[in-house]
Each structure stands twice: as C-alpha cells, then as structure tokens.
Design a protein around this motif. Structure first.
Motif, PDB file in Angstrom:
ATOM      1  N   VAL A 231       0.813  -1.216   0.000  1.00 26.50           N
ATOM      2  CA  VAL A 231       0.000   0.000   0.000  1.00 26.50           C
ATOM      3  C   VAL A 231       0.851   1.272   0.000  1.00 26.50           C
ATOM      4  O   VAL A 231       0.442   2.291  -0.541  1.00 26.50           O
ATOM      5  CB  VAL A 231      -1.051   0.042   1.143  1.00 26.50           C
ATOM      6  N   ARG A 232       2.061   1.203   0.566  1.00 27.28           N
ATOM      7  CA  ARG A 232       2.916   2.402   0.570  1.00 27.28           C
ATOM      8  C   ARG A 232       4.019   2.329  -0.481  1.00 27.28           C
ATOM      9  O   ARG A 232       4.887   3.183  -0.538  1.00 27.28           O
ATOM     10  CB  ARG A 232       3.541   2.624   1.957  1.00 27.28           C
ATOM     11  N   ASN A 233       4.010   1.273  -1.288  1.00 25.27           N
ATOM     12  CA  ASN A 233       4.984   1.092  -2.364  1.00 25.27           C
ATOM     13  C   ASN A 233       6.416   1.274  -1.850  1.00 25.27           C
ATOM     14  O   ASN A 233       7.213   2.006  -2.420  1.00 25.27           O
ATOM     15  CB  ASN A 233       4.698   2.101  -3.497  1.00 25.27           C
ATOM     16  N   THR A 234       6.715   0.535  -0.756  1.00 32.13           N
ATOM     17  CA  THR A 234       8.016   0.760  -0.120  1.00 32.13           C
ATOM     18  C   THR A 234       9.179   0.126  -0.886  1.00 32.13           C
ATOM     19  O   THR A 234      10.325   0.492  -0.692  1.00 32.13           O
ATOM     20  CB  THR A 234       8.049   0.203   1.320  1.00 32.13           C
ATOM     21  N   LYS A 235       8.887  -0.881  -1.711  1.00 32.64           N
ATOM     22  CA  LYS A 235       9.927  -1.600  -2.479  1.00 32.64           C
ATOM     23  C   LYS A 235      10.962  -2.250  -1.566  1.00 32.64           C
ATOM     24  O   LYS A 235      12.142  -2.352  -1.914  1.00 32.64           O
ATOM     25  CB  LYS A 235      10.603  -0.670  -3.486  1.00 32.64           C
ATOM     26  N   VAL A 236      10.488  -2.695  -0.410  1.00 35.92           N
ATOM     27  CA  VAL A 236      11.382  -3.401   0.512  1.00 35.92           C
ATOM     28  C   VAL A 236      11.620  -4.814  -0.045  1.00 35.92           C
ATOM     29  O   VAL A 236      10.776  -5.364  -0.744  1.00 35.92           O
ATOM     30  CB  VAL A 236      10.729  -3.442   1.931  1.00 35.92           C
ATOM     31  N   VAL A 237      12.793  -5.363   0.261  1.00 39.27           N
ATOM     32  CA  VAL A 237      13.084  -6.738  -0.182  1.00 39.27           C
ATOM     33  C   VAL A 237      12.676  -7.696   0.940  1.00 39.27           C
ATOM     34  O   VAL A 237      13.186  -7.602   2.063  1.00 39.27           O
ATOM     35  CB  VAL A 237      14.580  -6.907  -0.523  1.00 39.27           C
ATOM     36  N   LEU A 238      11.725  -8.583   0.612  1.00 38.53           N
ATOM     37  CA  LEU A 238      11.213  -9.543   1.601  1.00 38.53           C
ATOM     38  C   LEU A 238      11.154 -10.935   0.973  1.00 38.53           C
ATOM     39  O   LEU A 238      10.834 -11.050  -0.225  1.00 38.53           O
ATOM     40  CB  LEU A 238       9.786  -9.156   2.030  1.00 38.53           C
ATOM     41  N   PRO A 239      11.427 -11.981   1.766  1.00 38.53           N
ATOM     42  CA  PRO A 239      11.260 -13.325   1.217  1.00 38.53           C
ATOM     43  C   PRO A 239       9.783 -13.721   1.229  1.00 38.53           C
ATOM     44  O   PRO A 239       9.227 -13.999   2.289  1.00 38.53           O
ATOM     45  CB  PRO A 239      12.087 -14.202   2.161  1.00 38.53           C
ATOM     46  N   VAL A 240       9.152 -13.680   0.070  1.00 38.69           N
ATOM     47  CA  VAL A 240       7.728 -14.017  -0.027  1.00 38.69           C
ATOM     48  C   VAL A 240       7.548 -15.106  -1.084  1.00 38.69           C
ATOM     49  O   VAL A 240       8.402 -15.293  -1.951  1.00 38.69           O
ATOM     50  CB  VAL A 240       6.862 -12.779  -0.400  1.00 38.69           C
ATOM     51  N   SER A 241       6.428 -15.783  -0.982  1.00 37.04           N
ATOM     52  CA  SER A 241       6.157 -16.856  -1.938  1.00 37.04           C
ATOM     53  C   SER A 241       5.741 -16.238  -3.263  1.00 37.04           C
ATOM     54  O   SER A 241       4.778 -15.470  -3.341  1.00 37.04           O
ATOM     55  CB  SER A 241       5.048 -17.758  -1.380  1.00 37.04           C
ATOM     56  N   THR A 242       6.470 -16.586  -4.308  1.00 37.17           N
ATOM     57  CA  THR A 242       6.263 -15.955  -5.607  1.00 37.17           C
ATOM     58  C   THR A 242       6.443 -16.977  -6.707  1.00 37.17           C
ATOM     59  O   THR A 242       6.985 -18.064  -6.485  1.00 37.17           O
ATOM     60  CB  THR A 242       7.261 -14.778  -5.776  1.00 37.17           C
ATOM     61  N   TYR A 243       6.007 -16.602  -7.904  1.00 39.30           N
ATOM     62  CA  TYR A 243       6.171 -17.506  -9.042  1.00 39.30           C
ATOM     63  C   TYR A 243       7.649 -17.551  -9.434  1.00 39.30           C
ATOM     64  O   TYR A 243       8.264 -16.511  -9.688  1.00 39.30           O
ATOM     65  CB  TYR A 243       5.321 -17.015 -10.218  1.00 39.30           C
ATOM     66  N   VAL A 244       8.196 -18.765  -9.458  1.00 40.36           N
ATOM     67  CA  VAL A 244       9.617 -18.921  -9.780  1.00 40.36           C
ATOM     68  C   VAL A 244       9.710 -19.613 -11.135  1.00 40.36           C
ATOM     69  O   VAL A 244       9.304 -20.766 -11.284  1.00 40.36           O
ATOM     70  CB  VAL A 244      10.329 -19.763  -8.693  1.00 40.36           C
ATOM     71  N   HIS A 245      10.218 -18.872 -12.122  1.00 42.10           N
ATOM     72  CA  HIS A 245      10.357 -19.443 -13.462  1.00 42.10           C
ATOM     73  C   HIS A 245      11.425 -20.531 -13.448  1.00 42.10           C
ATOM     74  O   HIS A 245      12.330 -20.517 -12.622  1.00 42.10           O
ATOM     75  CB  HIS A 245      10.825 -18.372 -14.457  1.00 42.10           C
ATOM     76  N   THR A 246      11.331 -21.417 -14.389  1.00 45.00           N
ATOM     77  CA  THR A 246      12.337 -22.462 -14.552  1.00 45.00           C
ATOM     78  C   THR A 246      13.731 -21.854 -14.495  1.00 45.00           C
ATOM     79  O   THR A 246      13.990 -20.832 -15.126  1.00 45.00           O
ATOM     80  CB  THR A 246      12.176 -23.119 -15.936  1.00 45.00           C
ATOM     81  N   CYS A 247      14.596 -22.489 -13.774  1.00 46.79           N
ATOM     82  CA  CYS A 247      16.027 -22.150 -13.706  1.00 46.79           C
ATOM     83  C   CYS A 247      16.367 -20.925 -12.867  1.00 46.79           C
ATOM     84  O   CYS A 247      17.528 -20.750 -12.522  1.00 46.79           O
ATOM     85  CB  CYS A 247      16.650 -21.969 -15.096  1.00 46.79           C
ATOM     86  N   ILE A 248      15.380 -20.074 -12.529  1.00 43.68           N
ATOM     87  CA  ILE A 248      15.723 -18.979 -11.612  1.00 43.68           C
ATOM     88  C   ILE A 248      16.111 -19.639 -10.294  1.00 43.68           C
ATOM     89  O   ILE A 248      15.451 -20.551  -9.822  1.00 43.68           O
ATOM     90  CB  ILE A 248      14.527 -18.026 -11.392  1.00 43.68           C
TER      91      ILE A 248
END
Ligand SMILES: NC(=O)c1ccc[n+]([C@@H]2O[C@H](COP(=O)([O-])OP(=O)(O)OC[C@H]3O[C@@H](n4cnc5c(N)ncnc54)[C@H](O)[C@@H]3O)[C@@H](O)[C@H]2O)c1
Length: 318
Positions: A231-248
């Motif tokens: 909501v505040r667009n902080t662009k903080v780096v956090l470990p969250v569950s996300t779509y991981v493309h092949t080989c990333i």
C-alpha cells in the motif's frame, strides 16, 4: 485475526473488512476491535460473509481455514475451498493484490494464481518471511547481537525452509568467512541446529498452545509488513512466496516458493538473484520438488514424478 490486528496497529489501512463464512464470529471480532478504534486512528472495521464487499480492495489477505487446533492440515480440503472462493474474489477484487496466508502457503499461492488468472506479480504468499524472522531471532540470541544488525534470509518452502548461511552478514562481514562450513551438517559447531529449530517452531508452538492454537501472532506482523510494502509502495526486499520461473535460483521447473522479492505497489516487482552454494541449491531444489509433489497429489499438476532423475541426480541445479 492476528493479520487484521497487526495491520490495524500499524495504521496502514483506513478500512479493514473481516470476511468469514461464520458471520457471527466476524461481526463480533469487528465490533470488539471497533470499540478501541480511537487508539488505532479510527479506522473503519467492518464484517461480512459476502465476498462482494471486496470490491475496490487494494489487498486481499486470504487466511481461510477449517482445520481445528490439533488436527492435521488437510490440503485437499483447502484446495476445494479455494476452488470455490478464489474465482469470486478475483472477479470482485479484480484490481487487488492477493496475499495468501493459508497453509501450505507455497502450494496455496500457486493454486490462487492459477484460479485467479491474475498476473503472477499480483499473487504472493507470506512465504518464508516468518521463517526468516524466526531465524534472525535465534541467530541474534546465539550471537548476542541485536536482530537489526544481522542480515539473513530463509528461502524455499514455508515451514521447510532453507537458511542461506552463505549470505548472512553483520556490518558487511560474511560470517561464513569465519567458519566456511557454517550451517552444513558436518560443521562441528552445529550452527545447522538453528535452521532445524526454525522449521520445528510452528509444530512446537501449536503443541504448547493446544486447543487455543493455531493463531500465530508473528505471522500477523509478517502479513502487515507485506501489506505495508504494497500500500505504501516501499519496495522493501522480503522473502515471499512468488512464481519462480524455470532455472531462476537453479530450480529445474516452475513453482511457487519463497525468494527475496522487491515488494511494492501491485505486488512483486522482481526477485533478487542470490549467489547460492551447491549445498543451498540442492536444498532449494528439494523444496521445489516437495511443493510440486503436493500439487500433484492435489490433482493440480499432472506430469509424473521423474523418479530416475531424482534417484540418479540427473537434474543438476544451475
Ligand atoms: N506459519 C504460517 O504461515 C501460519 C501460521 C499459523 C496459521 N497460518 C494459517 O493462517 C490461516 C488462519 O489461521 P487462524 O488461526 O486465523 O484460523 P481460524 O480457524 O481461527 O480462522 C479461519 C477462518 O476461516 C473461515 N473460513 C473457512 N472456510 C471459509 C470459506 N469458504 N469462506 C469464508 N471463510 C471461511 C472459518 O470460518 C474461520 O473463522 C490458516 O489457514 C493457517 O494455515 C499460517
């Protein structure tokens, strides 16, 4: 409830709506919080059992669950619940970011992405942010340092996460430069016990809380941190569950799992590439395999498990 309370205490939302099929419970909880609204910046706290109230929401936190404390997690049942509710949520809150809290988080995040048909950037799970916080807390006790002075992260599957020992640093100094075997099974100092303790925490807390479990306060604060970033667009780096493309990150197939991500308006902006050692890459690949196995068991993925590849290690992480 832990998520709602944490979001309200941080004063990042002008309105929080509690949606539950148990309307009595939702309205009682909302009324109870509303009584103390003066101390929370007077937000609007509402309740309903009707998903159409989600219209215009910026973030929808999905924490539905029907498992009673002490009962085994029933993933197939959760999948059936999600099949009913996610298409409705996606239709009504078509601009929202969907934040998944229901366990198993990586599996349920993948299912939410598929069922919502949203871009993957707008579907994320709280993932290993909780594991990382627990890891940081245990490290700070062992090192005798403030948590804020320790930079560390757990990635992979929530509750079965991989501690990235190779990247832990204090004031720019990598602590594995002092002990290169740190975190590995053959390390005589047994730092790896901390990683094992992180993954056992959940079961241990639920056991101790007994019938009053499994509400998790720390998870609520992790959720609020992610909501704040969105909501505040902080662009903080956090470990969250996300779509991981092949080989990333060296995994051989697409999956939803936790990686350090830049989180801001609209959800996940990008993920941060890490320089993992072979030990960490193998552990991460095991997480990806386990998540995909659960998706297969739930009938979400159809390809067979390539037993030969697993047995003979033909899949070499990149
Ligand atoms: N480590 C973690 O990441 C972690 C820790 C604790 C809890 N969790 C997850 O958080 C979630 C919430 O936990 P909790 O303790 O608040 O559970 P809870 O049982 O107190 O609340 C879940 C609510 O979901 C509601 N619900 C179930 N099906 C629904 C449906 N179809 N539509 C609307 N509402 C529905 C139930 O009525 C219930 O009130 C759980 O899914 C749990 O897996 C994750």
């Amino acid at each position: 409830m832990a998520c709602a309370i944490a979001i309200l205490m941080r004063r990042i939302a002008s309105e929080v709506c509690l949606i539950d099929q148990n309307l009595d419970r939702a309205s009682a909880e909302a009324e109870d919080i509303q009584h103390a609204g003066i101390f929370l910046g007077c937000p609007l706290v509402t309740s309903t059992s009707d998903f159409y109230k989600l219209k215009d929401s910026a973030v929808v936190v999905i924490a539905v669950c029907e498992t009673k404390p002490g009962e085994e997690l029933n993933v197939k049942h959760n999948v059936e619940v999600f099949k009913k509710i996610i298409p409705i949520i996606a239709k009504v809150a078509y601009k929202a970011v969907l934040l998944v809290v229901t366990q198993p988080i990586d599996v349920m995040s993948y299912i939410t992405w598929k069922l919502s048909k949203f871009p993957s950037s707008r579907v994320l799970g709280t993932g290993t942010l909780l594991d990382s916080s627990r890891f940081q807390d245990l490290l700070s006790q062992k090192l005798g340092l403030a948590r804020t002075s320790i930079s560390c992260v757990n990635i992979g599957a929530q509750g079965d996460s991989v501690s990235i020992w190779s990247s832990i640093h204090v004031a720019g100094t990598r602590i594995c430069d002092i002990n290169p075997r740190m975190g590995q099974a053959d390390d005589p100092e047994k730092w790896c016990d901390i990683s094992a303790a992180v993954n056992k925490t959940e079961a241990e807390l639920n056991r101790k809380k007994g019938k009053r479990g499994p509400s998790c306060w720390a998870l609520g604060f992790c959720t609020a941190e992610i909501v704040d970033a969105i909501v505040r667009n902080t662009k903080v780096v956090l470990p969250v569950s996300t779509y991981v493309h092949t080989c990333i990150h060296g995994t051989d197939k697409d999956v939803y799992m936790s990686l350090p991500c830049v989180v801001g308006q609209g959800g996940v902006h990008s993920n941060v590439r890490q320089d993992l050692n072979n030990y960490e890459k193998e552990a991460l690949q095991r997480c990806a395999n386990n998540i995909r196995d659960v998706l297969r068991e739930c009938g979400i993925l159809y390809e067979p498990i390539d037993v030969l590849q697993r047995l003979f290690g033909l899949v070499t992480p990149q």
